[in-house]
Write a protein that holds these residues in place. Structure first.
Motif, PDB file in Angstrom:
ATOM      1  N   LYS A 248       1.587 -10.815 -28.218  1.00 44.06           N
ATOM      2  CA  LYS A 248       2.489  -9.371 -28.144  1.00 44.06           C
ATOM      3  C   LYS A 248       1.183  -8.024 -27.471  1.00 44.06           C
ATOM      4  O   LYS A 248       1.549  -8.155 -26.338  1.00 44.06           O
ATOM      5  CB  LYS A 248       2.978  -8.267 -29.134  1.00 44.06           C
ATOM      6  CG  LYS A 248       3.811  -8.527 -30.272  1.00 44.06           C
ATOM      7  CD  LYS A 248       4.180  -8.495 -31.154  1.00 44.06           C
ATOM      8  CE  LYS A 248       5.435  -8.555 -32.139  1.00 44.06           C
ATOM      9  NZ  LYS A 248       5.497  -8.185 -33.315  1.00 44.06           N
ATOM     10  N   LYS A 251       0.773  -9.827 -23.672  1.00 45.43           N
ATOM     11  CA  LYS A 251       2.164  -9.742 -23.066  1.00 45.43           C
ATOM     12  C   LYS A 251       2.477  -8.348 -22.515  1.00 45.43           C
ATOM     13  O   LYS A 251       2.320  -8.219 -21.182  1.00 45.43           O
ATOM     14  CB  LYS A 251       3.326  -9.644 -24.658  1.00 45.43           C
ATOM     15  CG  LYS A 251       4.882 -10.090 -23.457  1.00 45.43           C
ATOM     16  CD  LYS A 251       6.092 -10.270 -24.877  1.00 45.43           C
ATOM     17  CE  LYS A 251       7.509 -10.016 -23.918  1.00 45.43           C
ATOM     18  NZ  LYS A 251       7.549  -8.573 -23.532  1.00 45.43           N
ATOM     19  N   GLU A 264       9.203 -13.998 -24.665  1.00 51.75           N
ATOM     20  CA  GLU A 264       9.238 -14.486 -25.636  1.00 51.75           C
ATOM     21  C   GLU A 264       9.017 -16.162 -25.325  1.00 51.75           C
ATOM     22  O   GLU A 264       7.430 -16.369 -25.756  1.00 51.75           O
ATOM     23  CB  GLU A 264       9.306 -13.269 -26.954  1.00 51.75           C
ATOM     24  CG  GLU A 264       8.555 -11.789 -26.953  1.00 51.75           C
ATOM     25  CD  GLU A 264       9.056 -11.977 -28.373  1.00 51.75           C
ATOM     26  OE1 GLU A 264      10.193 -12.189 -29.227  1.00 51.75           O
ATOM     27  OE2 GLU A 264       8.931 -10.745 -28.659  1.00 51.75           O
TER      28      GLU A 264
END
Length: 280
Positions: A248, A251, A264
């Motif tokens: 995360k 990302k 994702e």
């Protein structure tokens, strides 16, 4: 054999000339010891190919002017070494983008000046470059040794990485800034992983090399916006919760850098690689 094979367009010095190649119908930069001696501009001449050590097409007037500017400013011995490096690289990897003659020469000349002034060359991406661009890295090591032997200056180990990136960019026909950007992102992502795992990764191990290669593939797909599907995503989220938390953070970093949403699914497989690093 034709009486003439070139028309002299410009004589840079005794060793470098710009000529029109009648056979290939292109303006061509010719490099060879004494090749420009006694030559007159706008004259047709026959030049024995054995006296031409290097040649490359000057794609446009801007490129010609950039190269000539370098030639007029840089020690001919530096140009000779750079051309030899390019010759070795093309012998091992195939034809490179012709701008390498300008970019590599300019880069090495600047690096030499910095070292002469006592400035240290630092490369925080050296480990990633060594893994990603192995062929280019090996040639760059030869280049550093050639510079040390012929010019008497040791640019140091870290400069190998910068030369390798220039060679890679010319090989792939991409801007060296893009190569630098991707390499920087790989470095930043590995820093995020190290912080998330609270450990320092062993960059000599196979799992690290595999991670870097996977990350490079992900960055390539981000650049082309061709993402992969991941049918295992939900299982990965459940089984590798801690590793997916690190994903995360990665990302967020990627979306800030590339200004796009990263699915994702594209990043899911990365959690498996991170889990391997954690268990090792």
């Amino acid at each position: 054999m034709s009486e003439f094979n070139f028309r002299i367009l410009k004589v840079l010095n005794n060793n470098i000339i710009l000529a029109y190649d009648f056979k290939n119908k292109k303006d061509t930069i010719l490099i060879g010891k004494g090749i420009g001696f006694g030559k007159k501009e706008n004259k047709k001449v026959y030049i024995n190919t054995k006296s031409i050590q290097r040649s490359f097409a000057a794609n446009n007037e801007k490129m010609q002017n950039e190269y000539f500017r370098l030639v007029n400013q840089i020690d001919p011995s530096i140009i000779e070494v750079c051309e030899k490096i390019i010759d070795i690289a093309e012998g091992e990897m195939g034809e490179l983008n012709s701008h390498i003659h300008i970019l590599l020469t300019d880069h090495i000349s600047f690096a030499l000046e910095r070292v002469k002034m006592g400035m240290r060359i630092e490369n925080p991406f050296i480990d990633e470059i060594k893994i990603l661009y192995k062929n280019e890295f090996d040639i760059a090591m030869q280049a550093i040794e050639m510079i040390r032997t012929k010019l008497g200056i040791d640019l140091g180990f870290e400069e190998i990485g910068f030369i390798a990136m220039h060679l890679h960019s010319a090989r792939k026909n991409v801007n060296v800034k893009e190569t630098m950007r991707n390499t920087r992102m790989l470095n930043e992502i590995t820093n995020i992983i190290e912080e998330g795992l609270n450990l320092e990764l062993d960059k000599t191990k196979y799992n690290y090399r595999r991670l870097i290669n996977h990350l490079q593939g992900a960055l390539d797909r981000i650049n082309t916006k061709k993402f992969i599907e991941n049918p295992l995503l939900e299982n990965i989220k459940k089984e590798f919760k801690d590793s997916f938390e690190i994903i995360k953070a990665i990302k967020v970093k990627l979306e800030e850098e590339y200004e796009m949403e990263i699915p994702e699914q594209e990043l899911g497989y990365m959690a498996i690689h991170i889990e391997r690093l954690k268990t090792k």
